[in-house]
Design an enzyme around this catalytic site. Structure first.
Site, short mmCIF file in Angstrom:
data_model
loop_
_atom_site.label_atom_id
_atom_site.label_comp_id
_atom_site.label_asym_id
_atom_site.label_seq_id
_atom_site.Cartn_x
_atom_site.Cartn_y
_atom_site.Cartn_z
N GLU A 290 0.75 -1.23 0.10
CA GLU A 290 -0.01 -0.16 0.14
C GLU A 290 0.87 1.31 -0.02
OE1 GLU A 290 -3.07 -0.13 3.00
OE2 GLU A 290 -4.33 -1.47 1.83
N GLU B 64 -6.18 -8.34 0.31
CA GLU B 64 -6.78 -8.13 1.56
C GLU B 64 -8.23 -7.48 1.22
OE1 GLU B 64 -5.05 -4.98 3.99
OE2 GLU B 64 -2.87 -5.73 3.75
C1 GCB Z 1 -4.97 -2.24 5.10
C2 GCB Z 1 -3.31 -2.67 5.75
C3 GCB Z 1 -3.15 -3.48 6.63
C4 GCB Z 1 -4.09 -3.45 7.96
C5 GCB Z 1 -5.63 -3.14 7.18
C6 GCB Z 1 -6.93 -2.89 7.99
O1 GCB Z 1 -5.01 -1.92 4.22
O2 GCB Z 1 -2.55 -3.21 4.44
O3 GCB Z 1 -1.98 -3.35 7.31
O4 GCB Z 1 -4.19 -4.03 8.91
O5 GCB Z 1 -5.80 -2.65 6.04
O6 GCB Z 1 -6.99 -3.70 8.74
O7 GCB Z 1 -6.93 -1.52 8.27
#
Ligand code: GCB
Length: 595
Positions: free
Chosen positions: A409, A501
Site C-alpha cells: 500500500e 486484502e
Molecule cells: C490495510 C493494511 C493492513 C491493515 C488493514 C486494516 O490496508 O494493508 O496493514 O491492517 O488495512 O485492517 O485496516
C-alpha cells in the site's frame, strides 16, 4: 545467504534461551554497557519480542535502544574452523559487540545477518552484547511518522489551545501492527572449514517430464565443487562437477501446491559440505493467468502476521505449525508474508507442506496525507534496494515463493509520477536479482485506481479492497456495486488480478440475526458479497482475506484490543467466517478454477 545447518562438515550451536536485558535509559552507550555485564538486568527469552514478556508500559512503549547480553562459550573443539555468529532477525536495528568491541551492525528488522568471529573470541567465556533500536522514521522500513498523526488517530492533529506536548519521545508507526522489537529470530553459531561454500543457486526448468536444473555454487578458498541430487527416497538422480552447470532429472517429481516434493542438492567443496533442498516447479504469467507448472493456479488464503501472545513477533514454531495446519483445514493453499519477510523456519515449512507464498519486503507505510511533501520526504530508497537484494538472496531457492511483493500500500495515486519513478527501478531490481525471475508486484490500496500508473506496470495486480468496511461500511449493497464497477476497469488491463486484502473487524462472540458491523454474521455476509463479484471475473486469480488471525496493533480509537479482522482469534479459535470459507475453499480447486 545459506540457512545454517548441522552436517558432517559444519557444527551448529543455537543460542536461544534466557538472556540478560536492560532498556537503555539514554546512557547505555556513554557508560559502555556493552563492555561489562549489565547491572540489574531482567531475564528475557530469546528469540521473542521484549515488549510483552515483562509487565509495564516501559517495556511495551519503549522508544530507542535496549541491550541484550549473554555469555558465549566457544568449545575448544571448534578450533581450526571458521566460526560465524548469525542472527535470523533483530528488529529494527542492531549493533553487536563481542568482548566489548563492535563486531557488526545491521539495519532492518526482518532479515538475517552474520559475522565471522574466530579471531575475536578467546577460550572460555566471552561477552556477547546486542544493542537493539526500535525506532521507525522516514528512513526505515517499515515507516514511522516524524510529524503529525500516528496511524489510526493515536495522536490528534495540532490544536493551538491544547498542550500537545508528550512527556517522552515515542514511535508513531505508519502501519497497522504493533511495533514489536527485540531479537526476534534464533541466534546461532555455525562453523565451516576455511575453504567453504558461500552460496548455492538452483533454477529448475521443465521440458516435458525432464527437469533441467541450472546451478551455480559460489565458494571461498581452494577446492572443487561436486554436486549430487537425491530424491525423497535418498536415491541419487543427477550429479555434476564444477561451480556451474545444468543437471538433468529425468521423470522429475514436481513440487505442487498441497503436494510438495523436495529434492536435496548435496554440494561439496574441499572439506565443506552443504545440503540445499529445492523443488522442481515453474511459475509464469500468461495473459490473465497465473501458471504454476504450466497450469492456471488460484490463490486461496490470507494476509498474515507473525504475531502471537507473549512471543509478540518472535519466532513461534508451534504457532507456525498450527497456522499451516489451520490453513489446510480450511482448504487454503497460500498466504502473503504481510508486511515483512517471515522467519526462514516458516519458509522451510511452506516448502515442505506445499503452501504458496507471496514474499513481501518490509516496505509498508510509504503513504502520506494530501498536504505534505509526499515521496520527497522519504529517505528509504537505498535501504529499500538493500532489503530487496537481501530478501531475494535469502529466499531465491524456495519453491514456495511464487511472487515478490516489493511494498504494501504505497501511495501510487496522489503523486502518480513520483510513485512510478520510485517503484519502477525497484521492480526492475527485483527481477534482476531473482535467478528464477518470478513475477514481481506491489500491493495497492483502495484509492482512485484510474490515476495509478505504477500498478499496471507490475506483472500481476495485487489489490487490497475494503468495500463494505472502510468504504460503505454497513451497506453491503453499495459495496457490491462499487466493487463490481471497479472490476470493469481492471478487466480491460489484460493482467491477472488478485485481492490480497479484504476484511471486516469482527469481535468473536458478537452474534446478530440482522448482521451489523463487528458481528460474526456481518463478516460472513461481507465475504459472501465480495466473493460474488470475484467469482464473476475470469481474470481474478486469487483471494487472500485480511487477516488470518486477530493481531496486536498500536492503541487507538479504531482498534479494540488490536485488529479484529482475523478469521481466527489471536488464540486461533475460528470465527463463523472460517466455517464459511472452509466450505467455499474445499470446493474451489487449486488449479483451473476460472477457465
Ligand atoms: C490495510 C493494511 C493492513 C491493515 C488493514 C486494516 O490496508 O494493508 O496493514 O491492517 O488495512 O485492517 O485496516
Amino acid at each position: 545467504m545459506l540457512y545454517p545447518k548441522l552436517n558432517d562438515a559444519r557444527a551448529l550451536i543455537d543460542l536461544s534461551g534466557i538472556w540478560d536485558f536492560k532498556l537503555d535509559d539514554g546512557t547505555g552507550f556513554e557508560k559502555e554497557w556493552m563492555k561489562k555485564p549489565l547491572e540489574d538486568p531482567v531475564k528475557l527469552a530469546v528469540p521473542a519480542s521484549y515488549n510483552d514478556q515483562v509487565e509495564g508500559a516501559a517495556f511495551r512503549d519503549h522508544y530507542g535502544w535496549a541491550f541484550y547480553q549473554t555469555e558465549l562459550v566457544i568449545p575448544a573443539i571448534l578450533k581450526g574452523q571458521r566460526i560465524v555468529l548469525r542472527f535470523g532477525a533483530v528488529t529494527h536495528q542492531a549493533k553487536v559487540y563481542l568482548n566489548g568491541e563492535l563486531l557488526c551492525e545491521h539495519r532492518g528488522g526482518f532479515l538475517p545477518f552474520e559475522a565471522e568471529i574466530q579471531t575475536c573470541v578467546h577460550p572460555g567465556k566471552n561477552l556477547l552484547c546486542v544493542a537493539v533500536d526500535n525506532r521507525v522514521d522516514y528512513s526505515t522500513l517499515p515507516i514511522g511518522n516524524e510529524v503529525g498523526a500516528a496511524f489510526f488517530g493515536a495522536d490528534l492533529p495540532d490544536i493551538p489551545s491544547v498542550n500537545m506536548t508528550r512527556q517522552k519521545p515515542h514511535n508513531a508507526p505508519n502501519f497497522d501492527f504493533f511495533n514489536y522489537a527485540g531479537i526476534h529470530r534464533p541466534v546461532k553459531i555455525y562453523t565451516t572449514p576455511f575453504s567453504y561454500i558461500e552460496d548455492i543457486v538452483l533454477v529448475p526448468e521443465l521440458t516435458g517430464t525432464e527437469a533441467l536444473v541450472s546451478y551455480s555454487v559460489s565458494c571461498v578458498g581452494e577446492g572443487e565443487v561436486q554436486i549430487e541430487v537425491f530424491d525423497e527416497d535418498g536415491k541419487s538422480v543427477a550429479k555434476a562437477v564444477g561451480a556451474k552447470g545444468v543437471l538433468s532429472i529425468p521423470d522429475a517429481h514436481l513440487w505442487n501446491p498441497g503436494n510438495a516434493y523436495l529434492y536435496t542438492a548435496r554440494v561439496s567443496f574441499g572439506e565443506d559440505l552443504y545440503e540445499e533442498e529445492f523443488g522442481v516447479r515453474t511459475v509464469e504469467i500468461k495473459g490473465t493467468k497465473f501458471l504454476i507448472n504450466g497450469k492456471p493456479f488460484y490463490f486461496k488464503g490470507f494476509g498474515k502476521h507473525e504475531d502471537s501472545e507473549v512471543h509478540g513477533r518472535g519466532l513461534d514454531q508451534a504457532m507456525n505449525v498450527k497456522d499451516l495446519s489451520l490453513m489446510k483445514w480450511l482448504g487454503a493453499n497460500s498466504f502473503r508474508t504481510s508486511h515483512y519477510p517471515y522467519a526462514e523456519e516458516m519458509m522451510n515449512l511452506c516448502d515442505r507442506l506445499g503452501i504458496v507464498v507471496i514474499d513481501e519486503t518490509p516496505a509498508v507505510g510509504l503513504n502520506f496525507g494530501w498536504n505534505d511533501k509526499g515521496y520527497a520526504k522519504f529517505r528509504t530508497k537505498e535501504h529499500h534496494e538493500q532489503v530487496i537484494r537481501d530478501l531475494i538472496a535469502r529466499d531465491k531457492n524456495h519453491p514456495c515463493v511464487a511472487i515478490w511483493s516489493i511494498a504494501n500500500e504505497p501511495d501510487t495515486e496522489k503523486q502518480p509520477q513520483e510513485a512510478h519513478d520510485y517503484f519502477k527501478p525497484l521492480y526492475d531490481l527485483a527481477h534482476a536479482c531473482d535467478p528464477q525471475n518470478r513475477p514481481v508486484s506491489l500491493v495497492i490500496c483502495q484509492n482512485d485506481y484510474t490515476r495509478d500508473i505504477t500498478a499496471p506496470e507490475m506483472d500481476i495486480i495485487l489489490a487490497n479492497r475494503y468495500y463494505g468496511w472502510y468504504v460503505f461500511g454497513g451497506d453491503l449493497e453499495a459495496a457490491e456495486n462499487a466493487m463490481r464497477e471497479e472490476m470493469k476497469y481492471w478487466a480491460k488491463l489484460g493482467k491477472p488480478w488478485m485481492i490480497t486484502e479484504y476484511g471486516a473487524d469482527t469481535v468473536a462472540g458478537i452474534h446478530m440475526a440482522t448482521p451489523n458491523m463487528f458481528s460474526e454474521e456481518y463478516q460472513v455476509e461481507y465475504y459472501k458479497t465480495i466473493n460474488r463479484v470475484l467469482d464473476e471475473c475470469p481474470f481474478v486469480v486469487g483471494e487472500q482475506t485480511w487477516n488470518f488471525a486477530d493481531f496486536a496493533t498500536i492503541q487507538g480509537t479504531l482498534r479494540v484490543d488490536g485488529n479484529k479482522k482475523g478469521m481466527f482469534t489471536r488464540q486461533r479459535r475460528p470465527k463463523l467466517a472460517a466455517h464459511y470459507f472452509k466450505e467455499r475453499w474445499h470446493k474451489i480447486p487449486d488449479f483451473e478454477y476460472t477457465k
